[in-house]
Design a protein around this motif. Structure first.
Motif, mmCIF file in Angstrom:
data_model
loop_
_atom_site.group_PDB
_atom_site.id
_atom_site.type_symbol
_atom_site.label_atom_id
_atom_site.label_comp_id
_atom_site.label_asym_id
_atom_site.label_seq_id
_atom_site.Cartn_x
_atom_site.Cartn_y
_atom_site.Cartn_z
ATOM 1 N N TYR A 44 0.837 -1.202 0.000
ATOM 2 C CA TYR A 44 0.000 0.000 0.000
ATOM 3 C C TYR A 44 0.874 1.255 0.000
ATOM 4 O O TYR A 44 0.660 2.200 -0.781
ATOM 5 C CB TYR A 44 -0.905 -0.023 1.231
ATOM 6 C CG TYR A 44 -1.736 1.226 1.428
ATOM 7 C CD1 TYR A 44 -2.940 1.403 0.744
ATOM 8 C CD2 TYR A 44 -1.310 2.228 2.302
ATOM 9 C CE1 TYR A 44 -3.697 2.552 0.924
ATOM 10 C CE2 TYR A 44 -2.064 3.373 2.487
ATOM 11 C CZ TYR A 44 -3.260 3.534 1.796
ATOM 12 O OH TYR A 44 -4.008 4.670 1.978
ATOM 13 N N PHE A 45 1.870 1.285 0.872
ATOM 14 C CA PHE A 45 2.767 2.449 0.943
ATOM 15 C C PHE A 45 3.637 2.569 -0.307
ATOM 16 O O PHE A 45 3.892 3.679 -0.785
ATOM 17 C CB PHE A 45 3.638 2.374 2.197
ATOM 18 C CG PHE A 45 2.885 2.561 3.473
ATOM 19 C CD1 PHE A 45 2.080 3.681 3.672
ATOM 20 C CD2 PHE A 45 2.958 1.612 4.492
ATOM 21 C CE1 PHE A 45 1.376 3.860 4.855
ATOM 22 C CE2 PHE A 45 2.256 1.783 5.678
ATOM 23 C CZ PHE A 45 1.458 2.902 5.853
ATOM 24 N N VAL A 58 -4.089 11.587 1.744
ATOM 25 C CA VAL A 58 -4.712 11.007 2.938
ATOM 26 C C VAL A 58 -4.900 9.509 2.750
ATOM 27 O O VAL A 58 -4.890 8.997 1.627
ATOM 28 C CB VAL A 58 -6.086 11.650 3.237
ATOM 29 C CG1 VAL A 58 -5.943 13.128 3.569
ATOM 30 C CG2 VAL A 58 -7.051 11.441 2.076
ATOM 31 N N ILE A 59 -5.068 8.831 3.884
ATOM 32 C CA ILE A 59 -5.426 7.410 3.836
ATOM 33 C C ILE A 59 -6.943 7.337 3.744
ATOM 34 O O ILE A 59 -7.653 7.967 4.540
ATOM 35 C CB ILE A 59 -4.932 6.683 5.103
ATOM 36 C CG1 ILE A 59 -3.416 6.827 5.231
ATOM 37 C CG2 ILE A 59 -5.318 5.213 5.062
ATOM 38 C CD1 ILE A 59 -2.856 6.277 6.532
ATOM 39 N N GLU A 60 -7.444 6.585 2.788
ATOM 40 C CA GLU A 60 -8.890 6.502 2.576
ATOM 41 C C GLU A 60 -9.587 6.011 3.846
ATOM 42 O O GLU A 60 -9.049 5.216 4.608
ATOM 43 C CB GLU A 60 -9.215 5.549 1.419
ATOM 44 C CG GLU A 60 -8.532 5.902 0.119
ATOM 45 C CD GLU A 60 -7.131 5.332 0.021
ATOM 46 O OE1 GLU A 60 -6.624 4.838 1.043
ATOM 47 O OE2 GLU A 60 -6.548 5.399 -1.075
ATOM 48 N N GLU A 61 -10.805 6.480 4.060
ATOM 49 C CA GLU A 61 -11.557 6.149 5.276
ATOM 50 C C GLU A 61 -11.714 4.644 5.457
ATOM 51 O O GLU A 61 -11.521 4.109 6.556
ATOM 52 C CB GLU A 61 -12.931 6.822 5.235
ATOM 53 C CG GLU A 61 -13.750 6.584 6.500
ATOM 54 C CD GLU A 61 -15.096 7.286 6.457
ATOM 55 O OE1 GLU A 61 -15.905 7.051 7.363
ATOM 56 O OE2 GLU A 61 -15.327 8.055 5.503
ATOM 57 N N ARG A 96 5.369 11.001 7.189
ATOM 58 C CA ARG A 96 4.810 11.713 8.338
ATOM 59 C C ARG A 96 3.665 12.633 7.924
ATOM 60 O O ARG A 96 2.672 12.768 8.647
ATOM 61 C CB ARG A 96 5.893 12.546 9.039
ATOM 62 C CG ARG A 96 5.366 13.194 10.325
ATOM 63 C CD ARG A 96 6.460 13.643 11.252
ATOM 64 N NE ARG A 96 5.876 14.072 12.514
ATOM 65 C CZ ARG A 96 5.589 15.333 12.818
ATOM 66 N NH1 ARG A 96 5.855 16.295 11.948
ATOM 67 N NH2 ARG A 96 5.052 15.650 13.981
ATOM 68 N N GLN A 97 3.764 13.236 6.747
ATOM 69 C CA GLN A 97 2.690 14.097 6.280
ATOM 70 C C GLN A 97 1.426 13.297 6.023
ATOM 71 O O GLN A 97 0.307 13.757 6.311
ATOM 72 C CB GLN A 97 3.106 14.836 4.996
ATOM 73 C CG GLN A 97 2.182 15.979 4.610
ATOM 74 C CD GLN A 97 2.043 17.017 5.719
ATOM 75 O OE1 GLN A 97 3.031 17.481 6.269
ATOM 76 N NE2 GLN A 97 0.802 17.371 6.054
ATOM 77 N N ASN A 102 -4.246 12.633 8.323
ATOM 78 C CA ASN A 102 -5.371 11.857 8.852
ATOM 79 C C ASN A 102 -5.561 12.104 10.348
ATOM 80 O O ASN A 102 -6.008 11.224 11.081
ATOM 81 C CB ASN A 102 -5.149 10.361 8.609
ATOM 82 C CG ASN A 102 -5.442 9.955 7.181
ATOM 83 O OD1 ASN A 102 -4.603 10.084 6.297
ATOM 84 N ND2 ASN A 102 -6.667 9.475 6.942
ATOM 85 N N LYS A 103 -5.202 13.295 10.802
ATOM 86 C CA LYS A 103 -5.214 13.606 12.227
ATOM 87 C C LYS A 103 -6.563 13.323 12.885
ATOM 88 O O LYS A 103 -6.641 12.706 13.961
ATOM 89 C CB LYS A 103 -4.850 15.080 12.398
ATOM 90 C CG LYS A 103 -4.767 15.551 13.832
ATOM 91 C CD LYS A 103 -3.584 14.931 14.540
ATOM 92 C CE LYS A 103 -3.438 15.516 15.921
ATOM 93 N NZ LYS A 103 -3.107 16.953 15.894
#
Length: 367
Positions: A44-45, A58-61, A96-97, A102-103
């Motif tokens: 995935y990464f 962003v990481i998808e919900e 890190r970003q 996704n905070k």
């Protein structure tokens, strides 16, 4: 009867062996499953960073929701390790970003793990520390979650949550968590506290100032840890901590910590205060007298020498030891201590002769 016991022994042995085999089979399956999950996250990464996948901010919900499983959270961290610890600054920043974007999801995830088992809660705190999800200026819901995790009776949960707060680097959060911990029955070992404070990722000098300003709000255990932190972090507080030493405190360990600070950062103007801890009678606080005797090695003068000579006759062995060692480290000649060397106190003479000889030998070895 013998056959009966033999049969029972064989049966028990078979049960144990069967249990071990079953355990190994289950562990093997679990390991294979965990490895598969880790590889899935690694892929995935790789797709996001190596192949520059679009929409990678962003990481998808739906993908993020997988992290509500502890197995997936462990695999997530392991799968992203190559980017998190990459030798390339660009890759580390990208990773890190992605985490920080996704905070809001991390906050919700933290709330969910706050209701899970203590070991899973501790692991989530560990992830927060490792990924350093917050920046020093942020004091938000995730920070409050770490503060609440630090109040748990579990030492693992507490230590990991404290490490997360150190990694976040917010001074107010660290002050707040120790204010709350001071009011609970859960005492965290002060060595862990000192070591943790030294790892603070924000402004360490600012943290030291904040801890000093709120010093009275902490219990004695944390006060000792914080004074040790001041000493080891080179915090410029010599003009402030002296007030605590002058007014005294009921806790001798706090007093000893303060005295040790002035051994590393001697201020000759405060010698009178240091001497007072050696010359006054502290039958119950002989540890303070012993520490003062050691600290005075940094405060030369006739008044210091005379006070240390008196301390050589103390009933406490450690006071005599430190007094003799300080006299030796001050470089006092034998003529100046002839009254001790020719005196009737055999214990004082023996200790002083040994320390002066050891000091001379050390100086010769060091050139």
């Amino acid at each position: 009867m013998i056959w009966y016991f033999l049969f029972a022994l064989i049966a028990v042995t078979l049960v144990i062996m069967g249990s071990l085999i079953l355990y190994k089979v289950r562990e093997s399956r679990r390991s294979k499953k965990q490895l598969k999950l880790t590889n899935n996250w690694k892929t995935y990464f790789d797709d996001r960073f190596t192949n520059k996948q679009s929409g990678s901010e962003v990481i998808e919900e739906t993908t993020f929701k997988r992290l509500y499983s502890i197995e997936e959270l462990i695999a997530f961290f392991a799968g992203g390790a190559a980017y998190h610890h990459s030798p390339l600054l660009e890759e580390r920043e990208q990773f890190r970003q992605l985490i920080r974007n996704n905070k809001k999801d991390w906050i919700q995830l933290g709330k969910a793990y706050g209701k899970k088992k203590l070991i899973e809660k501790a692991y989530f705190a560990y992830i927060c520390e490792q990924l350093r999800i917050n920046d020093p200026k942020e004091y938000d819901e995730l920070t409050e979650l770490m503060v609440s995790f630090a109040l748990e009776p579990s030492i693992n949960s507490r230590e990991n949550a404290l490490k997360a707060l150190y990694a976040f680097g917010n001074e107010d959060a660290v002050v707040e968590v120790f204010k709350r911990l001071s009011k609970t029955a859960h005492t965290h070992h002060r060595k862990l506290v000192t070591d943790g404070l030294l790892e603070f990722k924000g402004n360490q000098e600012g943290l030291a100032e904040s801890l000093y300003d709120n010093f009275s709000a902490f219990n004695a255990n944390y006060q000792v840890a914080m004074v040790d932190f001041f000493r080891l972090s080179d915090a410029p507080l010599s003009d402030k901590l002296i007030a605590l030493l002058k007014q005294g405190t009921k806790d001798k360990e706090v007093l000893c910590a303060l005295l040790r600070y002035y051994e590393k950062y001697p201020v000759q103007a405060y010698k009178k205060t240091i001497l007072s801890y050696l010359t006054q009678s502290f039958d119950e606080n002989w540890e303070c007298v012993s520490t003062a005797a050691a600290v005075l090695s940094q405060y030369p003068g006739e008044d210091t020498l005379q006070a240390l000579k008196v301390a050589l006759s103390s009933q406490y062995w450690y006071v005599r030891l430190n007094a003799a060692r300080s006299i030796a480290e001050l470089g006092v000649s034998e003529e100046c201590v002839m009254d001790i060397l020719d005196g009737q106190d055999a214990y004082a003479k023996e200790q002083l002769v040994y320390q002066m000889a050891s000091t001379r030998e050390r100086l010769v070895q060091n050139g």
